[in-house]
Each structure stands twice: as structure tokens, then as C-alpha cells.
Write a protein that holds these residues in place. Structure first.
Motif, PDB file in Angstrom:
ATOM      1  N   MET A  29      -4.212   0.340   5.570  1.00 47.41           N
ATOM      2  CA  MET A  29      -2.734   0.401   4.197  1.00 47.41           C
ATOM      3  C   MET A  29      -1.852   0.735   5.895  1.00 47.41           C
ATOM      4  SD  MET A  29      -1.604   3.878   2.301  1.00 47.41           S
ATOM      5  CE  MET A  29      -2.722   3.117   0.873  1.00 47.41           C
ATOM      6  N   THR A  30      -0.743  -0.220   6.272  1.00 46.94           N
ATOM      7  CA  THR A  30       0.174  -0.050   6.775  1.00 46.94           C
ATOM      8  C   THR A  30       1.666   0.967   6.343  1.00 46.94           C
ATOM      9  OG1 THR A  30       1.496  -0.878   4.984  1.00 46.94           O
ATOM     10  CG2 THR A  30       0.177  -2.512   6.372  1.00 46.94           C
ATOM     11  N   ASP A  31       1.807   1.237   7.476  1.00 50.00           N
ATOM     12  CA  ASP A  31       2.553   2.426   7.692  1.00 50.00           C
ATOM     13  C   ASP A  31       4.015   2.525   6.879  1.00 50.00           C
ATOM     14  OD1 ASP A  31       1.724   3.580   9.624  1.00 50.00           O
ATOM     15  OD2 ASP A  31       2.526   2.927  11.498  1.00 50.00           O
ATOM     16  N   LEU A  32       4.180   1.277   6.095  1.00 51.75           N
ATOM     17  CA  LEU A  32       5.461   0.580   5.180  1.00 51.75           C
ATOM     18  C   LEU A  32       4.350   1.022   3.499  1.00 51.75           C
ATOM     19  CD1 LEU A  32       8.293   0.819   4.412  1.00 51.75           C
ATOM     20  CD2 LEU A  32       7.939  -2.196   4.460  1.00 51.75           C
ATOM     21  N   GLU A  33       3.613   0.885   3.878  1.00 54.52           N
ATOM     22  CA  GLU A  33       2.626   0.566   2.666  1.00 54.52           C
ATOM     23  C   GLU A  33       2.625   2.133   2.082  1.00 54.52           C
ATOM     24  OE1 GLU A  33      -1.684  -0.812   0.290  1.00 54.52           O
ATOM     25  OE2 GLU A  33      -0.691  -0.967   1.949  1.00 54.52           O
ATOM     26  N   ARG A  34       1.588   3.266   3.115  1.00 57.02           N
ATOM     27  CA  ARG A  34       1.611   4.198   3.383  1.00 57.02           C
ATOM     28  C   ARG A  34       3.145   5.757   2.805  1.00 57.02           C
ATOM     29  NH1 ARG A  34      -0.446   5.096   8.064  1.00 57.02           N
ATOM     30  NH2 ARG A  34      -2.553   4.368   7.272  1.00 57.02           N
ATOM     31  N   ARG A  35       3.820   4.763   3.561  1.00 59.00           N
ATOM     32  CA  ARG A  35       5.543   5.873   3.162  1.00 59.00           C
ATOM     33  C   ARG A  35       5.594   5.395   2.243  1.00 59.00           C
ATOM     34  NH1 ARG A  35       6.628   4.103   9.313  1.00 59.00           N
ATOM     35  NH2 ARG A  35       6.722   6.235  10.198  1.00 59.00           N
ATOM     36  N   TYR A  36       5.304   4.315   0.875  1.00 53.62           N
ATOM     37  CA  TYR A  36       5.613   4.019   0.027  1.00 53.62           C
ATOM     38  C   TYR A  36       5.056   5.455  -1.362  1.00 53.62           C
ATOM     39  CZ  TYR A  36       9.389   0.545   0.248  1.00 53.62           C
ATOM     40  OH  TYR A  36      10.218  -0.428   0.754  1.00 53.62           O
ATOM     41  N   ALA A  37       4.092   4.720  -0.720  1.00 55.83           N
ATOM     42  CA  ALA A  37       2.764   5.792  -1.343  1.00 55.83           C
ATOM     43  C   ALA A  37       2.910   7.186  -1.621  1.00 55.83           C
ATOM     44  CB  ALA A  37       1.656   5.608  -0.717  1.00 55.83           C
ATOM     45  N   ARG A  38       3.121   7.578  -0.839  1.00 56.75           N
ATOM     46  CA  ARG A  38       3.963   9.499  -0.502  1.00 56.75           C
ATOM     47  C   ARG A  38       5.145   9.111  -0.939  1.00 56.75           C
ATOM     48  NH1 ARG A  38       3.486  10.191   6.261  1.00 56.75           N
ATOM     49  NH2 ARG A  38       1.329  10.149   6.278  1.00 56.75           N
TER      50      ARG A  38
ATOM     51  N   TYR B 245       7.236  -2.841  -3.840  1.00 53.38           N
ATOM     52  CA  TYR B 245       8.254  -2.497  -3.258  1.00 53.38           C
ATOM     53  C   TYR B 245       7.306  -3.460  -1.870  1.00 53.38           C
ATOM     54  CZ  TYR B 245      10.890   0.853  -5.873  1.00 53.38           C
ATOM     55  OH  TYR B 245      11.480   1.751  -6.919  1.00 53.38           O
ATOM     56  N   LEU B 246       6.564  -3.265  -1.539  1.00 56.20           N
ATOM     57  CA  LEU B 246       6.277  -4.259   0.211  1.00 56.20           C
ATOM     58  C   LEU B 246       6.875  -5.726  -0.274  1.00 56.20           C
ATOM     59  CD1 LEU B 246       2.794  -2.742   0.642  1.00 56.20           C
ATOM     60  CD2 LEU B 246       5.315  -2.453   1.381  1.00 56.20           C
ATOM     61  N   ALA B 247       6.961  -5.996  -1.440  1.00 61.67           N
ATOM     62  CA  ALA B 247       6.818  -7.288  -1.570  1.00 61.67           C
ATOM     63  C   ALA B 247       8.679  -7.699  -1.197  1.00 61.67           C
ATOM     64  CB  ALA B 247       6.627  -8.088  -2.814  1.00 61.67           C
ATOM     65  N   LEU B 248       9.152  -7.257  -1.889  1.00 63.82           N
ATOM     66  CA  LEU B 248      10.893  -7.197  -1.648  1.00 63.82           C
ATOM     67  C   LEU B 248      11.510  -6.456  -0.846  1.00 63.82           C
ATOM     68  CD1 LEU B 248      11.859  -6.068  -5.585  1.00 63.82           C
ATOM     69  CD2 LEU B 248      11.782  -7.896  -4.586  1.00 63.82           C
ATOM     70  N   ALA B 249      10.548  -6.085   0.795  1.00 63.48           N
ATOM     71  CA  ALA B 249      10.838  -4.902   1.814  1.00 63.48           C
ATOM     72  C   ALA B 249      11.483  -6.300   2.435  1.00 63.48           C
ATOM     73  CB  ALA B 249       9.798  -4.494   2.039  1.00 63.48           C
ATOM     74  N   ALA B 250      12.348  -6.159   3.590  1.00 61.67           N
ATOM     75  CA  ALA B 250      12.640  -6.869   4.075  1.00 61.67           C
ATOM     76  C   ALA B 250      11.390  -6.864   5.813  1.00 61.67           C
ATOM     77  CB  ALA B 250      14.093  -6.948   4.906  1.00 61.67           C
ATOM     78  N   PRO B 251      11.764  -8.574   6.025  1.00 59.78           N
ATOM     79  CA  PRO B 251      10.578  -8.662   6.913  1.00 59.78           C
ATOM     80  C   PRO B 251      10.654  -7.993   8.091  1.00 59.78           C
ATOM     81  CG  PRO B 251      11.416 -10.547   6.473  1.00 59.78           C
ATOM     82  CD  PRO B 251      12.373  -9.286   5.764  1.00 59.78           C
ATOM     83  N   GLY B 252       9.617  -7.228   8.688  1.00 63.10           N
ATOM     84  CA  GLY B 252       9.513  -6.075   9.984  1.00 63.10           C
ATOM     85  C   GLY B 252       9.837  -4.828   9.048  1.00 63.10           C
ATOM     86  N   ARG B 253      10.054  -4.459   8.582  1.00 57.97           N
ATOM     87  CA  ARG B 253      10.802  -2.879   7.929  1.00 57.97           C
ATOM     88  C   ARG B 253       9.200  -2.101   7.626  1.00 57.97           C
ATOM     89  NH1 ARG B 253      15.423  -0.684   5.713  1.00 57.97           N
ATOM     90  NH2 ARG B 253      16.241  -2.083   5.436  1.00 57.97           N
TER      91      ARG B 253
ATOM     92  N   ARG C  40      10.356   1.752   7.767  1.00 56.49           N
ATOM     93  CA  ARG C  40      10.366   2.543   6.234  1.00 56.49           C
ATOM     94  C   ARG C  40      11.255   2.244   5.461  1.00 56.49           C
ATOM     95  NH1 ARG C  40      10.404   7.954   9.422  1.00 56.49           N
ATOM     96  NH2 ARG C  40       9.902   7.115  11.123  1.00 56.49           N
ATOM     97  N   PRO C  41      10.563   2.783   4.103  1.00 50.82           N
ATOM     98  CA  PRO C  41      11.297   2.538   2.996  1.00 50.82           C
ATOM     99  C   PRO C  41      12.963   2.482   3.089  1.00 50.82           C
ATOM    100  CG  PRO C  41       9.296   3.969   2.390  1.00 50.82           C
ATOM    101  CD  PRO C  41      10.058   3.798   4.071  1.00 50.82           C
TER     102      PRO C  41
END
Length: 333
Positions: A1-10, A32-40, A42-43
Motif C-alpha cells: 500500500m502506497t503512502d497516498l493510498e494509506r492516507r486516503y484510507a485514514r 480517488y487514486l485514479a483521479l489523483a495527479a501524478p506524483g501526489r 497527500r490527498p
């Protein structure tokens, strides 16, 4: 699980009920991950706001949400009764000769009380969006009485009167559900029944031409009445395996505490038996902190315990909710 995915889950764990996370959590996070900008990493604030709005909509369909609607009806009934009580005071209380007046009325508070009575009328005839707008306007005007009085020098109701009305008004926003017509008339009925009681009582209590003598009697009495009424309603509904009353009681604990700030402050005031009817500001401030912490903490702890129980595989009471109009059970799925 990536940092971004973990933060969305939190963030989702913070806003969404457990049964929604269990059924759709992975799907929502992937969206949300699919719509996030590349390299982001944090949400974005927009995504967090969207998660909060979606979670709030889902929670309002659960047992706490239905309890909020019931608490809103009780809060609106209380604000309507108070608006009627204080409006009578504005007309009948003797005026101090040195005080600046607002026409034939005692203070600037008359504008707020008129709007609260208007909100009760709107609730009876046009529940929903127009009612929420009426309540929001009444809350803003009530909160604006304090700065308006500072600018104009005109008498205003004390903060101990304005603050409970604002807090109850926020809870009253939940009363926007389309109840049956006779239920929607409850706030208006409370306002009408308050008029003769206030007319007979306030000329004797308001002997100083201000709110304090009435406030120290009316506010604790309303707190006791609301607490007893909400508790009896919670017990009656719980006997039918309906948790709406328990949630409504938990939501109303903070407004009840705000109404009872004077006696709570008196208990914290160490001035002794001869202390004045209005405690010192330090005691009132300490009482306010206690109420502001204890009430929301109990509600959040109960929400967390319910979510944990649901996450363990047991269904939430929200899965079987009750119609806000007739009280009949219905399956939210």
C-alpha cells in the motif's frame, strides 16, 4: 500500500461508517487514486472535503443520523419556546431609564427571537431547504447580536442567553426531515403555550429591566426538562429496539450542559453559601470548558465503539433504520 493510498484510507476511516468502509472502501480509495495527479503524496483539500461530505451523507442515513433528526426536532421545540419567552420579556420587562432601547422593545435580541419564531413557522409549512435557511439565518443573527450591541451601545441579552440559542440552533438544523404535519406543529405549539406562562411570570422576575433574573430561572429549568424528556423518549424507543432516542440524547447533552452553565458554574464557584445568583466568570468559563469537552467526547466515543462493533462483523443499528415520519422500521439496503 502506497503512502497516498494509506492516507486516503485514514481519511475514509475518519468520515465513513465502518459498514460502508467494509463494503465500498477499496472501491472508493481506488477511485480517488485514479483521479489523483501524478506524483501526489497527500490527498488534496478538495478530496478531503469530498470525503467529509460523502461520509456525512452516509452517517445521516445511519442510526446516529436519524437520532440527529430527532434531536433537531427537540432542539427546535426548545428554541421556539425560548424565543416566545424572551419576546414576551422584550415587551413586558420594565425599562431602566439609563438604557438605550430598541423602539418599544428592551434590547436588540428581539430581532433574533422574531427569526426563531419565523423558523418554527417555516418548519410547519415548508420543511427542508427553506427551513434550513431560516434556522441558519436565525443562528447568524443571534450570534451577531453581541457585536451589534458593542457597535451601537444598545442593550443586548446576556451571553448566557444567546449561547444556548446558538448551540440549540445548530442541532435544530437536523429537524429538516418531513415529519407528519402534527409533529411539525410541535415547535409552534411550544411557543404558543409559553406565552401565557411568560406573561404571568416575567413581570415579577424581570424586576431589574434585564434578562438575568429570568435567565437564572428559565435556563436551568429548560435543561432539566429537556434532559428528562430526552431520557424518557430514549427509554421508550429503546424498549422497541429503536436506538434513535439514545443517539438524540447523546447529541443533546452538550446543549443541555450549555443551558445549565449557571448551576454548573455555581458548583465550581468557591464563593460560599452567600455567592450571587450569577457565578464568577472564571467559574462559568470552567463550566463551559467541561461541557464543551464531555458532551462531544461521549458522542465520539459511542460512535467509535459502534464502528468498532460493526467492523467486527456485527451489523450497525443503521442497517435497519426507522422512517422519520411514522417510525416504522425500514431496511436501508
Amino acid at each position: 500500500m502506497t503512502d497516498l493510498e494509506r492516507r486516503y484510507a485514514r481519511w475514509m476511516a475518519l468520515f465513513y461508517p465502518a459498514h460502508d468502509r467494509r463494503k465500498r472502501g477499496s472501491e472508493l480509495v481506488d477511485t480517488y487514486l485514479a483521479l489523483a495527479a501524478p506524483g501526489r503524496r497527500r490527498p488534496s483539500p478538495a478530496d478531503i472535503a469530498d470525503l467529509a461530505a460523502g461520509g456525512l451523507r452516509r452517517r445521516l442515513r445511519t442510526a446516529p443520523g436519524v437520532g440527529f433528526r430527532l434531536a433537531g426536532l427537540l432542539a427546535l421545540t426548545t428554541t421556539s419556546a425560548f424565543a416566545s419567552w424572551w419576546a414576551v420579556l422584550e415587551v413586558l420587562a420594565p425599562r431602566a431609564p439609563w438604557s438605550a432601547q430598541t423602539g418599544p422593545f428592551l434590547s436588540l435580541g428581539v430581532a433574533a427571537w422574531a427569526l426563531w419564531l419565523l423558523a418554527a413557522v417555516v418548519h410547519a409549512v415548508a420543511p427542508g431547504r427553506w427551513f434550513r435557511r431560516a434556522v441558519l439565518l436565525a443562528v447568524l443573527v443571534t450570534a451577531g447580536v453581541l457585536p451589534a450591541a458593542m457597535l451601537t451601545g444598545i442593550l443586548r441579552p446576556p451571553l448566557s442567553v444567546l449561547l444556548p440559542q446558538v448551540v440549540l440552533g445548530v442541532v435544530a438544523l437536523g429537524a429538516s426531515a418531513r415529519y407528519r404535519w402534527w409533529v411539525r406543529l410541535a415547535p409552534l405549539a411550544a411557543a404558543a403555550l409559553t406565552v401565557p406562562v411568560a406573561a404571568a411570570t416575567e413581570p415579577r422576575l424581570g424586576f431589574n429591566g434585564d434578562y438575568y433574573p429570568c435567565a437564572v430561572v428559565a435556563l436551568p429549568a429548560a435543561a432539566t426538562t429537556l434532559l428528562i424528556g430526552a431520557t424518557l423518549l430514549a427509554l421508550a424507543l429503546a424498549a422497541r429496539h429503536d436506538s434513535r432516542g439514545v443517539w438524540a440524547l447523546l447529541i443533546l447533552l452538550t446543549p443541555i450542559g450549555i443551558l445549565a452553565l449557571n448551576p454548573i458554574g455555581a458548583m465550581l464557584d468557591n464563593a460560599g453559601p452567600g455567592r450571587p445568583i450569577v457565578p464568577e466568570w472564571s467559574a462559568m468559563a470552567a463550566a463551559g470548558v467541561v461541557v464543551a469537552v464531555v458532551g462531544p467526547a461521549l458522542l465520539l466515543l459511542t460512535l467509535a465503539a459502534t464502528d468498532r462493533r460493526s467492523a467486527g462483523g456485527r451489523s450497525l443499528p443503521a442497517e435497519t433504520t426507522h422512517c422519520p415520519t411514522c417510525g416504522a422500521p425500514s431496511n436501508s439496503a
